[in-house]
Design an enzyme around this catalytic site. Structure first.
Site, short mmCIF file in Angstrom:
data_model
loop_
_atom_site.label_atom_id
_atom_site.label_comp_id
_atom_site.label_asym_id
_atom_site.label_seq_id
_atom_site.Cartn_x
_atom_site.Cartn_y
_atom_site.Cartn_z
N ARG A 1 0.85 -1.20 0.00
CA ARG A 1 0.00 0.00 0.00
C ARG A 1 0.87 1.24 0.00
O ARG A 1 2.00 1.22 0.43
CB ARG A 1 -0.91 0.02 1.23
CG ARG A 1 -2.09 -0.92 1.14
CD ARG A 1 -2.98 -0.80 2.35
NE ARG A 1 -3.59 0.53 2.44
CZ ARG A 1 -3.52 1.32 3.52
NH1 ARG A 1 -2.86 0.93 4.59
NH2 ARG A 1 -4.11 2.49 3.52
N ARG B 1 -2.04 5.60 12.75
CA ARG B 1 -1.08 5.30 13.82
C ARG B 1 -1.78 5.49 15.16
O ARG B 1 -2.66 6.33 15.28
CB ARG B 1 0.11 6.26 13.80
CG ARG B 1 0.95 6.20 12.57
CD ARG B 1 2.26 5.48 12.87
NE ARG B 1 3.12 5.41 11.70
CZ ARG B 1 2.94 4.60 10.67
NH1 ARG B 1 1.92 3.78 10.66
NH2 ARG B 1 3.75 4.61 9.64
N LYS C 1 3.17 -6.69 12.02
CA LYS C 1 2.39 -7.05 10.83
C LYS C 1 2.70 -8.48 10.39
O LYS C 1 3.86 -8.85 10.23
CB LYS C 1 2.72 -6.06 9.71
CG LYS C 1 1.83 -6.17 8.52
CD LYS C 1 1.73 -4.82 7.85
CE LYS C 1 1.19 -4.92 6.45
NZ LYS C 1 0.93 -3.60 5.88
C1 BTN Z 1 0.36 -3.73 2.32
O1 BTN Z 1 1.17 -2.82 2.07
O2 BTN Z 1 0.01 -3.98 3.47
C2 BTN Z 1 -0.20 -4.56 1.21
C3 BTN Z 1 0.76 -5.65 0.81
C4 BTN Z 1 0.21 -6.56 -0.28
C5 BTN Z 1 1.26 -7.53 -0.78
C6 BTN Z 1 0.69 -8.55 -1.70
S1 BTN Z 1 1.84 -9.86 -2.00
C7 BTN Z 1 0.80 -10.47 -3.26
C8 BTN Z 1 0.26 -9.28 -4.02
N1 BTN Z 1 1.17 -8.88 -5.05
C9 BTN Z 1 1.71 -7.68 -4.82
O3 BTN Z 1 2.53 -7.12 -5.56
N2 BTN Z 1 1.23 -7.19 -3.68
C10 BTN Z 1 0.26 -8.08 -3.07
#
Ligand code: BTN
Length: 334
Positions: free
Chosen positions: A131, A329, A196
């Protein structure tokens, strides 16, 4: 599609041999160079070379002990397409060795004519997307990098609250595995003791007023134990449970929960799951700071509305906030 073959700039045969070697070594036991060579039809010297390439390409360490042979000090369980085919949505599985991003790959496959619904998983991502423009660290054969591509009819309004619902499905799958202390942080982080363990990134393509497609990207820290590149507190299932987790079995259970939650969401909307989501929300009632670019808003979390927007009490007045660029946060006094 980027495969391990591209990644290693080696011949196709070398890439396949490397994966076969990995499959032979994944049990964590010692295998002699002779036995490995015989299984692959190559010399012992070629085995040694392949193992060196494997260490460099995948970041895996291989132990060599004189008289015993080779073993992986950290055993791995590789993803297998045939183990992922049986799921309640009949979603077709695509299993890759290496890809830039499973989300990007899912969209490419859609453009290439693959019919939804289907999902893509990869052993590693070279440009995993998080994100707010962040990178999702995606080491080889350790975690789950999963993207489910769905066709959405009736406009982008059908997506309201969907990312939160996906969080509930991930949470259930983690709880089934024995991760009891996990909870959600708006909009869709999954945390254990403030660290996380999973993240969710939904991306959309098509006409927001009519037929569109959504890719539900899920990253779950499964067997990762030590990686320095992650820029926020994190944990993994293995760190929490102390055992190696079978990612194939976990993906299958995740598919079951996703199917069930997405079905309820499609039939009744987010409002049917709002109470369940709020009871899983770790920051209900907490004092928080919401950041949108350079703007900061301080308030107390009331909950979420029927579209999944965050409800905050700001100086005695309720406000709702939504959008992928927001970051939440805890305030120090919370
Ligand atoms: C976040 O930042 O919390 C979201 C992370 C999402 C990661 C997943 S891994 C599978 C899919 N492919 C990506 O490039 N991103 C999501």
């Amino acid at each position: 599609m980027s495969t391990c073959v591209d990644m290693m700039r080696a011949s196709k045969l070398d890439g396949l041999q490397m994966l076969k070697l990995l499959a032979l070594l994944q049990d964590g036991r010692f295998h002699s160079g002779e036995a490995l060579g015989a299984a692959l039809g190559i010399s012992r010297a070629a085995v040694w070379k392949q193992l060196q390439d494997m260490e460099a390409s995948f970041g895996l360490s291989v132990h060599k002990v004189r008289g015993r042979g080779y073993c992986l000090p950290n055993p791995v369980i590789l993803l297998e397409r045939q183990k992922l085919a049986d799921n309640p949505g009949d979603w077709a599985p695509y299993v890759l060795d290496s890809v830039d991003s499973t989300n990007a790959e899912a969209f490419r496959r859609l453009e290439a004519g693959v019919s939804p619904a289907f999902f893509v998983v990869a052993e590693r991502q070279t440009a995993g997307r998080g994100r707010r423009g962040r990178t999702w660290v995606s080491p080889f054969a350790e975690n789950i990098y999963y993207s489910l591509l769905l066709r959405i009819e009736g406009g982008a309004g059908q997506l309201d609250g969907m990312s939160l619902v996906v969080g509930l499905a991930v949470l259930e799958a983690l709880r089934d595995q024995g991760i009891s202390g996990a909870g959600l942080k708006w909009p869709n982080d999954v945390l254990v003791s403030g660290r996380k363990i999973a993240g969710i990134l939904l991306e959309m393509t098509g006409d927001p007023a009519d037929v569109c497609h959504v890719v539900i990207g899920i990253g779950i820290n499964v067997n990762m134990r030590d990686v320095e590149a992650v820029d926020q507190p994190w944990t993994s299932m293995r760190n929490e449970l102390g055992v190696l987790v079978d990612r194939n079995a976990f993906v299958n259970n995740l598919n079951v929960h996703l199917f069930q939650y997405l079905y309820v969401h499609k039939s009744h909307g987010f409002q049917a799951l709002k109470a369940a989501w709020e009871s899983a929300h770790l920051w209900q009632g907490k004092n928080v700071r919401l950041t949108a670019g350079a703007q900061h808003i301080e308030g107390q979390v009331i909950g979420v509305d029927t579209r999944g927007a965050l409800r905050l009490l700001v100086e005695g007045v309720e406000h709702q906030y939504s959008g992928g660029e927001l970051s939440l946060r805890l305030r120090d006094d919370s």
